[in-house]
Scaffold this active site. Structure first.
Site, PDB file in Angstrom:
ATOM      1  N   GLU A   1      -3.659   2.115  -7.465  1.00 30.93           N
ATOM      2  CA  GLU A   1      -3.154   2.559  -6.146  1.00 30.93           C
ATOM      3  C   GLU A   1      -2.390   3.564  -5.853  1.00 30.93           C
ATOM      4  O   GLU A   1      -1.482   2.944  -4.569  1.00 30.93           O
ATOM      5  CB  GLU A   1      -3.200   0.621  -5.446  1.00 30.93           C
ATOM      6  CG  GLU A   1      -4.916  -0.280  -5.338  1.00 30.93           C
ATOM      7  CD  GLU A   1      -4.857  -0.831  -4.521  1.00 30.93           C
ATOM      8  OE1 GLU A   1      -5.001  -0.580  -3.272  1.00 30.93           O
ATOM      9  OE2 GLU A   1      -4.511  -1.735  -4.776  1.00 30.93           O
TER      10      GLU A   1
ATOM     11  N   ASN B   1      -8.649  -6.466 -11.611  1.00 25.06           N
ATOM     12  CA  ASN B   1      -8.806  -7.295 -10.220  1.00 25.06           C
ATOM     13  C   ASN B   1      -9.736  -8.625 -10.368  1.00 25.06           C
ATOM     14  O   ASN B   1     -10.655  -9.344  -9.487  1.00 25.06           O
ATOM     15  CB  ASN B   1      -9.757  -6.589  -8.744  1.00 25.06           C
ATOM     16  CG  ASN B   1      -9.147  -6.189  -8.068  1.00 25.06           C
ATOM     17  OD1 ASN B   1      -8.291  -6.727  -7.613  1.00 25.06           O
ATOM     18  ND2 ASN B   1      -8.801  -4.803  -7.911  1.00 25.06           N
TER      19      ASN B   1
ATOM     20  N   TYR C   1      -9.018   1.007 -12.312  1.00 27.24           N
ATOM     21  CA  TYR C   1      -8.767  -0.117 -11.278  1.00 27.24           C
ATOM     22  C   TYR C   1      -9.654  -0.329 -10.391  1.00 27.24           C
ATOM     23  O   TYR C   1     -10.593   0.589 -10.331  1.00 27.24           O
ATOM     24  CB  TYR C   1      -7.839   0.959  -9.957  1.00 27.24           C
ATOM     25  CG  TYR C   1      -7.804   0.225  -8.961  1.00 27.24           C
ATOM     26  CD1 TYR C   1      -7.477  -1.223  -8.720  1.00 27.24           C
ATOM     27  CD2 TYR C   1      -8.058   0.842  -7.218  1.00 27.24           C
ATOM     28  CE1 TYR C   1      -7.662  -1.102  -6.909  1.00 27.24           C
ATOM     29  CE2 TYR C   1      -8.286   0.164  -6.417  1.00 27.24           C
ATOM     30  CZ  TYR C   1      -7.197  -1.207  -6.610  1.00 27.24           C
ATOM     31  OH  TYR C   1      -7.860  -1.898  -5.014  1.00 27.24           O
TER      32      TYR C   1
ATOM     33  N   HIS D   1       1.236  -6.401  -6.813  1.00 26.61           N
ATOM     34  CA  HIS D   1       1.177  -6.986  -7.939  1.00 26.61           C
ATOM     35  C   HIS D   1       2.611  -6.315  -8.869  1.00 26.61           C
ATOM     36  O   HIS D   1       3.458  -6.257  -8.366  1.00 26.61           O
ATOM     37  CB  HIS D   1       0.507  -5.788  -8.323  1.00 26.61           C
ATOM     38  CG  HIS D   1      -0.896  -5.779  -8.549  1.00 26.61           C
ATOM     39  ND1 HIS D   1      -1.757  -6.622  -9.345  1.00 26.61           N
ATOM     40  CD2 HIS D   1      -1.448  -5.904  -7.101  1.00 26.61           C
ATOM     41  CE1 HIS D   1      -3.158  -6.065  -8.122  1.00 26.61           C
ATOM     42  NE2 HIS D   1      -3.009  -6.199  -6.981  1.00 26.61           N
TER      43      HIS D   1
ATOM     44  N   ASN E   1      -0.507  -2.190 -10.875  1.00 24.32           N
ATOM     45  CA  ASN E   1      -0.609  -1.469  -9.475  1.00 24.32           C
ATOM     46  C   ASN E   1       0.017  -1.218  -8.917  1.00 24.32           C
ATOM     47  O   ASN E   1       0.849  -2.712  -7.767  1.00 24.32           O
ATOM     48  CB  ASN E   1      -1.662  -2.176  -8.525  1.00 24.32           C
ATOM     49  CG  ASN E   1      -2.485  -2.348  -7.231  1.00 24.32           C
ATOM     50  OD1 ASN E   1      -1.137  -1.804  -6.829  1.00 24.32           O
ATOM     51  ND2 ASN E   1      -3.282  -2.743  -7.492  1.00 24.32           N
TER      52      ASN E   1
ATOM     53  N   ASP F   1      -5.514  -2.387 -13.063  1.00 19.34           N
ATOM     54  CA  ASP F   1      -5.449  -3.774 -12.123  1.00 19.34           C
ATOM     55  C   ASP F   1      -7.293  -3.660 -11.892  1.00 19.34           C
ATOM     56  O   ASP F   1      -7.671  -2.961 -11.741  1.00 19.34           O
ATOM     57  CB  ASP F   1      -5.571  -3.409 -10.549  1.00 19.34           C
ATOM     58  CG  ASP F   1      -5.567  -4.285  -9.721  1.00 19.34           C
ATOM     59  OD1 ASP F   1      -6.582  -5.473 -10.606  1.00 19.34           O
ATOM     60  OD2 ASP F   1      -5.546  -3.863  -8.332  1.00 19.34           O
TER      61      ASP F   1
END
EC number: 3.1.11.2
Length: 264
Positions: free
Chosen positions: A34, A154, A109, A255, A7, A152
Site C-alpha cells: 500500500e 489480508n 498485497y 499494520h 503495509n 499483507d
C-alpha cells in the site's frame, strides 16, 4: 540478513516512519505494501538517503502499490503473471544477492475483499478468492526454491491469528473459504516462518483497526501480514519479531512491521 515486511499505508505520508524504522533496526531489505504512489512520483532520493540503493516497485495513484527496498544488490523478476488479468500493482519479486547466493523475494498485497463474504453478492470477495487460487496454482506449477514470500495477505488463517476465532468466522479475512485457500497457497512450496518461532496457541497479530480507541487495551487484532520461507531456507531463520510499538507512533499505519532474521 534482516528482512522487514510492512503495509505502510502511504509511503509519502509515512516517510518519517520509514526513516525511524531504518534508524532503529537497519534492515537489509524492506518490503512495503500500500505504497499508494505512482511510479513517476516514487520518492527515490529520500529512500536512497536511508541506505536503500537498490529498488524495485510498482505503484499507482491512491491505491495498492508494492516495493522492495534493498541495501543488497537485486535483480527484478519480470516474467510474473498478471493476476486475475489486472494491472493493479499487487506483486513484485526480485532476486536479492546475499553472502550465500541469491534469494528470491516475493512481495504481495492481496485484495482485501470488501465486507460481504459471499462471492455471488460481492465482486471484491470473488476477486480475492480468485487471486489466491491463481497464485497457489502458479506456485504449484513453478515450485519455489531459496525463496521468501512476504506481504499483507489480508487473511488471518489460524484460530489464534485473530482475537476471537468464533466471532470472526463470518468476517472477511478469517472465513473458511479464505483461510483454506491461503493455507493451500502456502503449501504450494512454503512454510510459515512466523509460526515456526511463535507456534499456536500463542496469539499473534500484526493489524489493529483504527476504530479501536485504545488498541492495546482492546487488543482486537488479526495476523494479516505474513512471512513464508521455502523449506531450504527455514534452517537459516534465527528470529521473527513483530514490531508492535510502531503502532503507537504518530499517525501510524494500522499494520505493524514484521522482521525476519536469516543467517545467510
Amino acid at each position: 540478513m534482516q528482512l522487514v515486511t510492512w503495509n505502510i499505508n502511504s509511503l509519502r505520508l509515512r516517510m518519517p516512519h520509514l526513516a525511524r524504522l531504518t534508524a532503529e533496526r537497519r534492515p537489509h531489505v524492506i518490503c512495503l505494501q500500500e505504497t499508494k504512489v505512482p511510479n513517476p512520483l516514487f520518492p527515490h532520493e529520500e529512500v536512497r538517503q536511508l541506505g536503500y540503493a537498490h529498488l524495485h516497485y510498482q505503484g499507482m495513484k491512491g491505491y495498492n502499490g508494492v516495493a522492495i527496498l534493498s541495501r543488497l544488490p537485486l535483480r527484478a523478476v519480470e516474467d510474473l503473471p498478471l493476476w486475475c488479468g489486472r494491472s493493479d500493482c499487487r506483486h513484485v519479486a526480485a532476486d536479492v544477492e546475499t553472502g550465500s547466493g541469491a534469494v528470491r523475494v516475493h512481495n504481495f498485497y492481496v485484495p482485501a475483499g470488501g465486507d460481504i463474504p459471499d462471492p455471488l453478492q460481492n465482486e471484491k470477495f470473488a476477486h480475492k478468492l480468485g487471486f489466491i487460487e491463481e497464485t497457489a496454482a502458479w506456485f504449484r506449477k513453478h515450485p519455489p526454491r531459496r525463496s521468501v514470500l512476504v506481504g499483507d495477505l489480508n487473511i488471518a488463517p489460524l484460530a489464534h491469528d485473530v482475537w476471537s476465532h468464533k466471532q470472526l468466522l463470518k468476517i472477511v479475512s478469517h472465513t473458511p473459504p479464505e483461510t483454506e485457500r491461503l493455507l493451500a497457497w502456502m503449501e504450494a512450496g512454503f512454510q510459515d516462518a512466523m509460526r515456526h518461532f511463535i507456534p499456536e496457541p500463542t496469539a499473534l497479530f500484526t493489524w489493529w483497526s483504527y476504530r479501536n480507541r485504545d488498541w492495546r487495551k482492546s487488543n482486537r487484532g488479526r495476523r494479516l501480514d505474513h512471512i513464508w520461507l521455502t523449506p531450504d531456507l527455514l534452517p537459516a531463520l534465527t528470529d521473527i519479531s513483530v514490531l508492535k510499538d510502531v503502532r503507537d507512533w504518530e499517525r501510524p499505519s494500522d499494520h505493524v512491521p514484521v522482521c525476519a532474521t536469516l543467517a545467510l
